[in-house]
Design an enzyme around this catalytic site. Structure first.
Site, PDB file in Angstrom:
ATOM      1  N   CYS A  57       0.943  -1.227  -0.092  1.00  0.00           N
ATOM      2  CA  CYS A  57      -0.174  -0.058   0.029  1.00  0.00           C
ATOM      3  C   CYS A  57       1.110   1.239  -0.010  1.00  0.00           C
ATOM      4  CB  CYS A  57      -1.096  -0.110   1.176  1.00  0.00           C
ATOM      5  SG  CYS A  57      -0.094   0.001   2.862  1.00  0.00           S
ATOM      6  N   ARG A  58       0.517   2.471   0.536  1.00  0.00           N
ATOM      7  CA  ARG A  58       1.293   3.539   0.492  1.00  0.00           C
ATOM      8  C   ARG A  58       2.406   3.474   1.474  1.00  0.00           C
ATOM      9  NH1 ARG A  58       0.518   8.231   3.446  1.00  0.00           N
ATOM     10  NH2 ARG A  58      -1.533   7.443   3.883  1.00  0.00           N
TER      11      ARG A  58
END
Length: 101
Positions: A65-66
């Site tokens: 993810c981020r």
């Protein structure tokens, strides 16, 4: 399992049974993604759970993810759903230095 970038990417590249799973939002994905990743937005609630349940449990999932938070949660969720091999990218795309598209 949490893995640092170098090991995560190396393991993925040497794993013939690997699937890259991106759990970021559409907006985040539009800023760039790791080539070949399957995308399912973590914030889609039941739709996200349904998407996970439809994945092949015999595969090895390299999840990102981020920042590494949502992907870590996704790995735990997947383990509860019966997935045996899930690998979280520590630091996520914020720290990613590999290829993007």
């Amino acid at each position: 399992m949490d893995l640092q970038q170098e090991q995560w990417w190396s393991d993925f590249q040497n794993d013939e049974n690997a699937v890259l799973l991106d759990v970021r939002t559409e907006e985040e994905v539009s800023e760039g993604t790791i080539p070949g990743a399957v995308h399912h937005d973590f914030y889609q609630g039941q739709d996200f759970l349904n998407a996970l349940e439809n994945l092949d449990k015999s595969k090895n999932y390299y999840v990102y993810c981020r920042s590494g938070n949502r992907s870590g949660q996704t790995c735990l969720l997947m383990n509860q759903l019966g997935f045996e091999n899930t690998f979280n990218l520590v630091g996520g795309m914020n720290e990613w230095e590999g290829p993007t598209e």
